[in-house]
Design a protein around this motif. Structure first.
Motif, PDB file in Angstrom:
ATOM      1  N   ASN A  75       0.868  -1.170   0.000  1.00  0.00           N
ATOM      2  CA  ASN A  75       0.000   0.000   0.000  1.00  0.00           C
ATOM      3  C   ASN A  75       0.906   1.221   0.000  1.00  0.00           C
ATOM      4  O   ASN A  75       1.448   1.600   1.031  1.00  0.00           O
ATOM      5  N   ASN A  76       1.109   1.789  -1.189  1.00  0.00           N
ATOM      6  CA  ASN A  76       2.102   2.846  -1.372  1.00  0.00           C
ATOM      7  C   ASN A  76       3.462   2.326  -0.930  1.00  0.00           C
ATOM      8  O   ASN A  76       3.944   1.347  -1.484  1.00  0.00           O
ATOM      9  N   ARG A  77       4.083   2.894   0.099  1.00  0.00           N
ATOM     10  CA  ARG A  77       5.429   2.458   0.495  1.00  0.00           C
ATOM     11  C   ARG A  77       5.414   1.425   1.619  1.00  0.00           C
ATOM     12  O   ARG A  77       6.474   0.947   2.021  1.00  0.00           O
ATOM     13  N   GLN A  78       4.254   1.075   2.136  1.00  0.00           N
ATOM     14  CA  GLN A  78       4.200   0.072   3.199  1.00  0.00           C
ATOM     15  C   GLN A  78       3.917  -1.311   2.614  1.00  0.00           C
ATOM     16  O   GLN A  78       3.066  -1.470   1.744  1.00  0.00           O
ATOM     17  N   VAL A 135      13.200  -7.585  -1.248  1.00  0.00           N
ATOM     18  CA  VAL A 135      14.642  -7.481  -1.460  1.00  0.00           C
ATOM     19  C   VAL A 135      15.010  -6.103  -1.990  1.00  0.00           C
ATOM     20  O   VAL A 135      14.404  -5.618  -2.967  1.00  0.00           O
ATOM     21  N   GLU A 136      15.984  -5.463  -1.338  1.00  0.00           N
ATOM     22  CA  GLU A 136      16.550  -4.208  -1.843  1.00  0.00           C
ATOM     23  C   GLU A 136      17.445  -4.553  -3.029  1.00  0.00           C
ATOM     24  O   GLU A 136      18.341  -5.385  -2.917  1.00  0.00           O
ATOM     25  N   ASP A 151      12.014   2.472   1.648  1.00  0.00           N
ATOM     26  CA  ASP A 151      12.719   3.728   1.433  1.00  0.00           C
ATOM     27  C   ASP A 151      12.433   4.201   0.008  1.00  0.00           C
ATOM     28  O   ASP A 151      12.742   3.503  -0.965  1.00  0.00           O
ATOM     29  N   ALA A 152      11.860   5.385  -0.138  1.00  0.00           N
ATOM     30  CA  ALA A 152      11.475   5.893  -1.452  1.00  0.00           C
ATOM     31  C   ALA A 152      12.679   6.098  -2.372  1.00  0.00           C
ATOM     32  O   ALA A 152      12.522   6.164  -3.595  1.00  0.00           O
ATOM     33  N   ALA A 153      13.876   6.181  -1.792  1.00  0.00           N
ATOM     34  CA  ALA A 153      15.071   6.419  -2.608  1.00  0.00           C
ATOM     35  C   ALA A 153      15.682   5.117  -3.133  1.00  0.00           C
ATOM     36  O   ALA A 153      16.666   5.156  -3.884  1.00  0.00           O
TER      37      ALA A 153
END
Length: 268
Positions: free
Chosen positions: A136-139, A153-154, A239-241
């Motif tokens: 849900n968006n960033r969560q 995974v980043e 993290d948005a970045a």
């Protein structure tokens, strides 16, 4: 060997559930994959669903669904076990995502949806794991039963930032709960590479050794208190970045591949 399905017939994008989650967004309809060994379905933007039937006789018992729209995504996976595990997974993939979409998706809502999906399981021997991932968006929320896997995974460093909790009978808390209810947990010697199992008797008097302590279905194990349908739930904020990807897989994948084997090509 894989083959892409045509965009008509089985595997086509279907209409959205009639809940409030995403009116009009594409939904990958659950399909019966018992008659085909290899299948890749790619109807939803950057997502892919792949299933490969193993060497066991009987139908493919895996089911999965991908839904996205309005800055939200749902990914669900169900891996059946037992003679009629495909029926269990089939029921779950049709019911659980629909139940979740009609809630606020709080922890209590998810637990209630899992319980309802368990109550609605077909009355036959068998059950399935359950993985539900909601973005849900960033969560990102991960709810799990059994031993299927979900990994957030980043991408740049291939770092697993969240992973679904597995439920194995040998886990101290699970074993204590099972034994307190009068159940038996078998733990093979480590060198065998075999899984621990909770033992219970099916309706026809057969002894069942299940390699997980939580699942949907398996009513006989629930009736005596050895098995649960209560999911473990975790939430993280992305993290948005940074860029991330998600891997959701059954034990048939994870038991035969090193994690890095999966993450390296996906990170590229």
């Amino acid at each position: 060997r894989t083959e892409e399905l045509p965009r008509t017939g089985k595997g086509k994008p279907g209409k959205a559930f009639d809940g409030d989650f995403c009116p009009g967004c594409p939904l990958l309809e659950p399909t019966d994959v018992s008659s085909i060994e290899d299948r890749v379905i790619t109807p939803v933007q950057s997502s892919v669903l792949l299933t490969l039937k193993g060497q066991k006789s009987g139908p493919n018992q895996d089911r999965g669904v991908l839904i996205e729209g309005n800055h939200k995504k749902i990914v669900a996976l169900f891996d059946g076990h037992g003679v009629y595990g495909h029926n269990s997974a089939d029921s779950a993939v049709k019911i659980l995502p629909k139940l979740v979409q009609r809630t606020e998706m709080a922890d209590a809502d998810l637990r209630s949806a899992f319980k309802r999906a368990d109550d609605l399981q077909p009355p036959n021997e068998g059950g399935c794991t359950a993985i539900l991932v909601i973005q849900n968006n960033r969560q990102v929320t991960v709810a799990s039963l059994g031993d299927s896997t979900a990994m957030v995974v980043e991408r740049k460093h291939k770092t697993i930032v969240a992973q679904a909790i597995h439920h194995k009978p040998k886990d101290p808390e699970e074993r204590a709960r099972i034994e307190k209810a009068g159940g038996q947990v078998e733990i093979p010697p480590e060198e065998t590479g075999l899984s621990s199992r909770v033992i219970f008797t099916t309706a026809d008097g057969m002894e069942m050794g299940l390699a997980m302590s939580r699942c949907l279905g398996d009513k006989e194990g629930k009736d005596v208190g050895y098995l649960l349908a209560e999911p473990s739930i975790l939430r993280i904020d992305l993290d948005a970045a940074k860029e991330y990807f998600l891997v959701v897989a059954s034990d048939g994948v994870m038991d035969n591949h090193q994690v890095d084997e999966l993450l390296t090509p996906l990170a590229q």
